[in-house]
Enzyme design. Structure first.
Site, PDB file in Angstrom:
ATOM      1  CB  SER A  19      -4.665  33.072 -89.767  1.00  0.00           C
ATOM      2  OG  SER A  19      -4.746  31.992 -90.662  1.00  0.00           O
TER       3      SER A  19
ATOM      4  CE1 TYR B 148      -2.552  29.553 -85.861  1.00  0.00           C
ATOM      5  CE2 TYR B 148      -3.438  29.216 -88.068  1.00  0.00           C
ATOM      6  CZ  TYR B 148      -2.567  29.876 -87.213  1.00  0.00           C
ATOM      7  OH  TYR B 148      -1.725  30.847 -87.701  1.00  0.00           O
TER       8      TYR B 148
END
Ligand code: NAD
Length: 275
Positions: A159, A172
Protein backbone atom coordinates in the site's frame (compact mmCIF):
# COMPACT_ATOMS: atom_id res chain seq x y z
CA UNK A 1 0.70 -21.26 -20.97
CA UNK A 2 -2.18 -21.86 -18.56
CA UNK A 3 -1.11 -21.63 -14.94
CA UNK A 4 -2.83 -22.45 -11.66
CA UNK A 5 -3.25 -19.19 -9.78
CA UNK A 6 -4.34 -18.97 -6.14
CA UNK A 7 -5.64 -15.61 -4.91
CA UNK A 8 -6.42 -15.00 -1.22
CA UNK A 9 -9.05 -12.42 -0.26
CA UNK A 10 -10.38 -12.83 -3.78
CA UNK A 11 -14.00 -12.54 -2.69
CA UNK A 12 -13.14 -8.85 -2.15
CA UNK A 13 -13.21 -5.90 -4.50
CA UNK A 14 -9.63 -5.66 -5.82
CA UNK A 15 -8.65 -9.32 -5.97
CA UNK A 16 -11.93 -10.47 -7.53
CA UNK A 17 -11.15 -8.07 -10.39
CA UNK A 18 -7.64 -9.54 -10.67
CA UNK A 19 -9.00 -13.10 -10.51
CA UNK A 20 -11.38 -12.40 -13.41
CA UNK A 21 -8.64 -10.72 -15.48
CA UNK A 22 -6.25 -13.65 -14.93
CA UNK A 23 -9.02 -16.11 -15.86
CA UNK A 24 -9.56 -14.25 -19.16
CA UNK A 25 -5.88 -15.00 -19.96
CA UNK A 26 -6.75 -18.72 -19.78
CA UNK A 27 -5.39 -19.44 -16.31
CA UNK A 28 -7.04 -21.79 -13.80
CA UNK A 29 -8.14 -19.74 -10.81
CA UNK A 30 -8.55 -20.71 -7.15
CA UNK A 31 -10.61 -17.99 -5.48
CA UNK A 32 -9.81 -18.17 -1.75
CA UNK A 33 -11.64 -16.15 0.90
CA UNK A 34 -12.67 -16.34 4.53
CA UNK A 35 -16.22 -15.94 3.25
CA UNK A 36 -17.02 -19.10 1.28
CA UNK A 37 -20.07 -17.53 -0.45
CA UNK A 38 -18.04 -14.55 -1.65
CA UNK A 39 -15.36 -16.86 -3.05
CA UNK A 40 -17.96 -19.10 -4.71
CA UNK A 41 -19.76 -16.12 -6.25
CA UNK A 42 -16.55 -14.89 -7.93
CA UNK A 43 -15.71 -18.42 -9.13
CA UNK A 44 -19.22 -18.80 -10.55
CA UNK A 45 -18.92 -15.47 -12.37
CA UNK A 46 -15.62 -16.62 -13.90
CA UNK A 47 -17.18 -19.92 -14.97
CA UNK A 48 -20.16 -18.04 -16.40
CA UNK A 49 -17.73 -16.21 -18.69
CA UNK A 50 -16.22 -19.52 -19.86
CA UNK A 51 -13.24 -19.53 -17.48
CA UNK A 52 -12.00 -22.23 -15.10
CA UNK A 53 -12.29 -21.46 -11.38
CA UNK A 54 -13.08 -22.91 -7.98
CA UNK A 55 -14.25 -21.06 -4.86
CA UNK A 56 -12.53 -22.22 -1.67
CA UNK A 57 -12.96 -21.20 1.96
CA UNK A 58 -9.58 -20.39 3.51
CA UNK A 59 -8.51 -18.39 6.55
CA UNK A 60 -5.08 -16.90 5.84
CA UNK A 61 -4.36 -16.94 9.59
CA UNK A 62 -4.85 -20.68 10.07
CA UNK A 63 -2.37 -23.16 8.68
CA UNK A 64 -4.82 -26.07 8.87
CA UNK A 65 -7.37 -24.14 6.83
CA UNK A 66 -4.71 -23.25 4.24
CA UNK A 67 -3.49 -26.86 4.09
CA UNK A 68 -6.99 -28.10 3.35
CA UNK A 69 -7.46 -25.35 0.73
CA UNK A 70 -4.20 -26.42 -0.91
CA UNK A 71 -5.36 -30.04 -1.02
CA UNK A 72 -8.55 -28.98 -2.80
CA UNK A 73 -6.62 -26.74 -5.24
CA UNK A 74 -4.11 -29.50 -6.02
CA UNK A 75 -6.85 -32.10 -6.60
CA UNK A 76 -9.03 -29.89 -8.77
CA UNK A 77 -6.53 -27.59 -10.55
CA UNK A 78 -3.04 -29.05 -10.01
CA UNK A 79 0.02 -27.52 -8.30
CA UNK A 80 0.01 -23.81 -7.60
CA UNK A 81 2.15 -21.75 -10.03
CA UNK A 82 1.24 -18.27 -8.82
CA UNK A 83 0.07 -17.00 -5.42
CA UNK A 84 -1.53 -13.58 -5.05
CA UNK A 85 -1.66 -12.61 -1.36
CA UNK A 86 -4.66 -10.30 -1.45
CA UNK A 87 -6.32 -10.70 1.96
CA UNK A 88 -5.71 -7.62 4.08
CA UNK A 89 -7.33 -4.70 5.82
CA UNK A 90 -7.43 -2.36 8.79
CA UNK A 91 -9.20 -2.37 12.19
CA UNK A 92 -10.91 0.60 13.91
CA UNK A 93 -9.21 -0.22 17.23
CA UNK A 94 -5.84 0.50 15.60
CA UNK A 95 -6.92 3.91 14.31
CA UNK A 96 -6.76 7.35 15.98
CA UNK A 97 -9.66 9.79 15.71
CA UNK A 98 -7.50 12.78 14.76
CA UNK A 99 -4.51 13.07 12.43
CA UNK A 100 -2.52 15.15 14.94
CA UNK A 101 -2.36 14.90 18.73
CA UNK A 102 -3.28 18.23 20.36
CA UNK A 103 -3.43 19.40 23.98
CA UNK A 104 -7.24 19.58 24.00
CA UNK A 105 -7.45 15.86 23.08
CA UNK A 106 -6.57 15.07 26.69
CA UNK A 107 -9.86 16.64 27.79
CA UNK A 108 -12.07 15.06 25.12
CA UNK A 109 -14.32 12.39 26.54
CA UNK A 110 -16.64 11.86 23.54
CA UNK A 111 -17.78 8.25 23.08
CA UNK A 112 -15.41 6.40 20.73
CA UNK A 113 -12.83 9.23 20.59
CA UNK A 114 -9.36 7.67 20.37
CA UNK A 115 -5.95 9.28 20.79
CA UNK A 116 -2.65 7.46 20.37
CA UNK A 117 -2.87 6.60 24.09
CA UNK A 118 -6.18 4.77 23.58
CA UNK A 119 -5.01 2.49 20.75
CA UNK A 120 -5.99 -1.05 21.66
CA UNK A 121 -3.37 -3.81 21.30
CA UNK A 122 -6.16 -6.05 19.97
CA UNK A 123 -6.65 -3.73 16.97
CA UNK A 124 -2.92 -3.49 16.33
CA UNK A 125 -2.53 -7.26 16.59
CA UNK A 126 -5.51 -7.92 14.29
CA UNK A 127 -4.10 -5.62 11.62
CA UNK A 128 -0.52 -6.91 11.79
CA UNK A 129 -1.72 -10.49 11.74
CA UNK A 130 -4.12 -10.09 8.83
CA UNK A 131 -1.70 -8.19 6.58
CA UNK A 132 1.70 -9.64 7.52
CA UNK A 133 1.08 -13.13 8.90
CA UNK A 134 -1.78 -13.42 6.40
CA UNK A 135 0.82 -13.00 3.65
CA UNK A 136 3.50 -15.20 5.23
CA UNK A 137 1.36 -18.24 6.10
CA UNK A 138 -0.27 -18.76 2.65
CA UNK A 139 3.22 -18.38 1.15
CA UNK A 140 4.55 -21.15 3.42
CA UNK A 141 1.77 -23.43 2.27
CA UNK A 142 1.49 -22.67 -1.46
CA UNK A 143 5.14 -21.90 -2.33
CA UNK A 144 5.98 -25.55 -1.56
CA UNK A 145 4.31 -26.34 -4.91
CA UNK A 146 6.58 -23.85 -6.69
CA UNK A 147 10.01 -25.01 -5.56
CA UNK A 148 11.94 -26.50 -8.47
CA UNK A 149 9.30 -25.66 -11.09
CA UNK A 150 9.53 -22.98 -13.79
CA UNK A 151 7.41 -19.83 -14.21
CA UNK A 152 6.32 -19.57 -10.57
CA UNK A 153 5.89 -16.35 -8.65
CA UNK A 154 4.25 -14.61 -5.72
CA UNK A 155 2.49 -11.27 -5.78
CA UNK A 156 1.85 -9.46 -2.49
CA UNK A 157 -0.41 -6.45 -1.96
CA UNK A 158 1.24 -3.60 -0.11
CA UNK A 159 0.00 0.00 0.00
CA UNK A 160 0.95 3.67 -0.20
CA UNK A 161 1.15 3.58 3.61
CA UNK A 162 4.24 1.41 3.33
CA UNK A 163 6.30 4.26 1.80
CA UNK A 164 5.05 7.09 4.02
CA UNK A 165 2.49 6.34 6.76
CA UNK A 166 -0.91 7.95 6.43
CA UNK A 167 -2.19 9.81 9.48
CA UNK A 168 -4.56 7.95 11.84
CA UNK A 169 -3.68 4.39 10.81
CA UNK A 170 -0.36 3.40 12.41
CA UNK A 171 -1.12 -0.32 12.57
CA UNK A 172 -2.15 -0.65 8.92
CA UNK A 173 0.81 1.50 7.80
CA UNK A 174 3.29 -0.56 9.81
CA UNK A 175 1.79 -3.83 8.68
CA UNK A 176 1.96 -2.87 4.99
CA UNK A 177 5.57 -1.66 5.47
CA UNK A 178 6.22 -5.17 6.79
CA UNK A 179 4.61 -6.63 3.65
CA UNK A 180 6.91 -4.54 1.40
CA UNK A 181 9.95 -5.49 3.45
CA UNK A 182 8.97 -9.17 3.41
CA UNK A 183 8.53 -8.99 -0.38
CA UNK A 184 12.18 -7.98 -0.74
CA UNK A 185 13.35 -10.51 1.84
CA UNK A 186 11.49 -13.38 0.20
CA UNK A 187 12.62 -12.36 -3.31
CA UNK A 188 16.21 -12.78 -2.16
CA UNK A 189 15.49 -15.94 -0.16
CA UNK A 190 13.79 -17.70 -3.10
CA UNK A 191 16.06 -16.32 -5.83
CA UNK A 192 18.05 -19.57 -6.20
CA UNK A 193 14.97 -21.76 -6.71
CA UNK A 194 13.31 -19.67 -9.42
CA UNK A 195 10.41 -18.19 -7.47
CA UNK A 196 9.99 -14.46 -8.10
CA UNK A 197 8.33 -12.30 -5.43
CA UNK A 198 6.92 -8.84 -6.12
CA UNK A 199 4.21 -6.55 -4.79
CA UNK A 200 1.67 -3.99 -5.91
CA UNK A 201 1.33 -0.81 -3.86
CA UNK A 202 -2.14 0.44 -4.76
CA UNK A 203 -2.92 4.07 -4.11
CA UNK A 204 -6.50 4.93 -3.20
CA UNK A 205 -9.31 2.81 -4.50
CA UNK A 206 -12.83 3.47 -3.33
CA UNK A 207 -13.92 0.11 -1.87
CA UNK A 208 -16.16 -1.14 0.94
CA UNK A 209 -13.25 -0.99 3.43
CA UNK A 210 -12.69 2.74 3.07
CA UNK A 211 -15.93 4.11 1.61
CA UNK A 212 -17.18 5.48 4.95
CA UNK A 213 -13.81 7.18 5.57
CA UNK A 214 -13.64 8.83 2.15
CA UNK A 215 -17.24 9.60 1.20
CA UNK A 216 -20.30 11.02 2.98
CA UNK A 217 -23.67 9.22 2.82
CA UNK A 218 -24.67 11.56 -0.07
CA UNK A 219 -21.63 10.44 -2.09
CA UNK A 220 -19.66 13.69 -1.68
CA UNK A 221 -16.06 13.47 -0.46
CA UNK A 222 -15.15 13.73 3.22
CA UNK A 223 -12.32 16.11 4.20
CA UNK A 224 -9.91 13.16 4.13
CA UNK A 225 -11.31 11.98 0.79
CA UNK A 226 -10.72 15.43 -0.71
CA UNK A 227 -7.19 15.59 0.77
CA UNK A 228 -6.34 12.36 -1.04
CA UNK A 229 -7.60 13.67 -4.37
CA UNK A 230 -5.67 16.93 -3.85
CA UNK A 231 -2.52 14.87 -3.17
CA UNK A 232 -3.03 12.68 -6.26
CA UNK A 233 -1.62 14.47 -9.33
CA UNK A 234 -3.93 12.52 -11.66
CA UNK A 235 -6.87 13.87 -9.64
CA UNK A 236 -8.96 10.73 -9.17
CA UNK A 237 -9.34 7.52 -7.18
CA UNK A 238 -8.04 4.32 -8.72
CA UNK A 239 -10.42 1.87 -10.37
CA UNK A 240 -9.83 -1.84 -9.60
CA UNK A 241 -9.13 -2.30 -13.33
CA UNK A 242 -6.09 -0.02 -12.98
CA UNK A 243 -4.31 -2.90 -11.22
CA UNK A 244 -4.82 -5.44 -14.01
CA UNK A 245 -1.99 -4.75 -16.47
CA UNK A 246 0.74 -4.64 -13.80
CA UNK A 247 -0.63 -7.87 -12.29
CA UNK A 248 -0.60 -9.64 -15.67
CA UNK A 249 2.96 -8.44 -16.24
CA UNK A 250 4.26 -9.56 -12.83
CA UNK A 251 2.55 -12.96 -13.13
CA UNK A 252 3.89 -13.52 -16.64
CA UNK A 253 7.30 -14.67 -17.87
CA UNK A 254 7.57 -11.22 -19.51
CA UNK A 255 8.86 -10.10 -16.09
CA UNK A 256 11.18 -13.10 -15.67
CA UNK A 257 14.13 -10.94 -14.44
CA UNK A 258 11.97 -8.81 -12.13
CA UNK A 259 11.92 -9.77 -8.46
CA UNK A 260 11.73 -7.85 -5.18
CA UNK A 261 9.94 -4.80 -6.59
CA UNK A 262 6.99 -2.96 -5.04
CA UNK A 263 5.19 -1.09 -7.81
CA UNK A 264 3.07 1.95 -6.91
CA UNK A 265 -0.19 2.19 -8.85
CA UNK A 266 -1.30 5.47 -7.45
CA UNK A 267 -1.87 8.22 -10.02
CA UNK A 268 1.39 9.84 -8.89
CA UNK A 269 0.51 10.07 -5.15
CA UNK A 270 3.88 8.74 -3.96
CA UNK A 271 5.84 10.99 -6.35
CA UNK A 272 4.17 14.22 -5.24
CA UNK A 273 5.43 16.32 -2.33
CA UNK A 274 2.26 18.41 -2.32
CA UNK A 275 4.08 21.57 -3.40
P1 NAD B 1 -11.87 -6.11 0.47
O1 NAD B 1 -12.26 -5.92 1.90
O2 NAD B 1 -12.86 -5.84 -0.59
O3 NAD B 1 -11.30 -7.59 0.29
C1 NAD B 1 -10.57 -8.25 1.27
C2 NAD B 1 -11.06 -9.69 1.32
O4 NAD B 1 -10.24 -10.39 2.24
C3 NAD B 1 -12.51 -9.85 1.79
O5 NAD B 1 -13.25 -10.57 0.83
C4 NAD B 1 -12.39 -10.61 3.11
O6 NAD B 1 -13.44 -11.53 3.33
C5 NAD B 1 -11.06 -11.32 2.92
N1 NAD B 1 -10.47 -11.68 4.20
C6 NAD B 1 -10.46 -10.96 5.37
N2 NAD B 1 -9.87 -11.65 6.35
C7 NAD B 1 -9.48 -12.83 5.80
C8 NAD B 1 -8.83 -13.97 6.31
N3 NAD B 1 -8.45 -14.05 7.60
N4 NAD B 1 -8.61 -15.01 5.47
C9 NAD B 1 -8.99 -14.95 4.19
N5 NAD B 1 -9.62 -13.91 3.65
C10 NAD B 1 -9.86 -12.85 4.44
O7 NAD B 1 -10.55 -5.22 0.28
P2 NAD B 1 -9.83 -4.70 -1.04
O8 NAD B 1 -9.99 -3.23 -1.08
O9 NAD B 1 -10.21 -5.52 -2.23
O10 NAD B 1 -8.31 -4.97 -0.63
C11 NAD B 1 -7.54 -6.05 -1.13
C12 NAD B 1 -6.09 -5.83 -0.70
O11 NAD B 1 -5.60 -4.58 -1.21
C13 NAD B 1 -5.90 -5.74 0.83
O12 NAD B 1 -4.66 -6.32 1.17
C14 NAD B 1 -5.85 -4.25 1.09
O13 NAD B 1 -5.18 -3.97 2.28
C15 NAD B 1 -5.08 -3.80 -0.15
N6 NAD B 1 -5.21 -2.37 -0.50
C16 NAD B 1 -6.43 -1.81 -0.74
C17 NAD B 1 -6.49 -0.47 -1.11
C18 NAD B 1 -7.81 0.21 -1.39
O14 NAD B 1 -7.78 1.43 -1.64
N7 NAD B 1 -8.92 -0.50 -1.38
C19 NAD B 1 -5.33 0.28 -1.24
C20 NAD B 1 -4.11 -0.33 -0.98
C21 NAD B 1 -4.06 -1.66 -0.63
Amino acid sequence: MSKTIVLTGAGGVLCSTLAKALAKEGHKIAVLDLKKEAAQKVADEIKGEGGKAIGVMANVLEKASLESAKEEVNTKLGPCDILVNGAGGNHPLGTTSNPFFQMEDLKTSAEGFKTFFDLDPKGIEFTFNLNFLGTLLPTQIFAKDMVGRKGCSILNISSMNAFTPLTKIPAYSGAKAAVSNFTQWLAVHFSKVGIRVNALAPGFFLTEQNRALLTNPDGSLTKRGQQIIDQTPMGRYGKPEDLISTTLYLCDDASSFVTGVVIPIDGGFSAYSGV
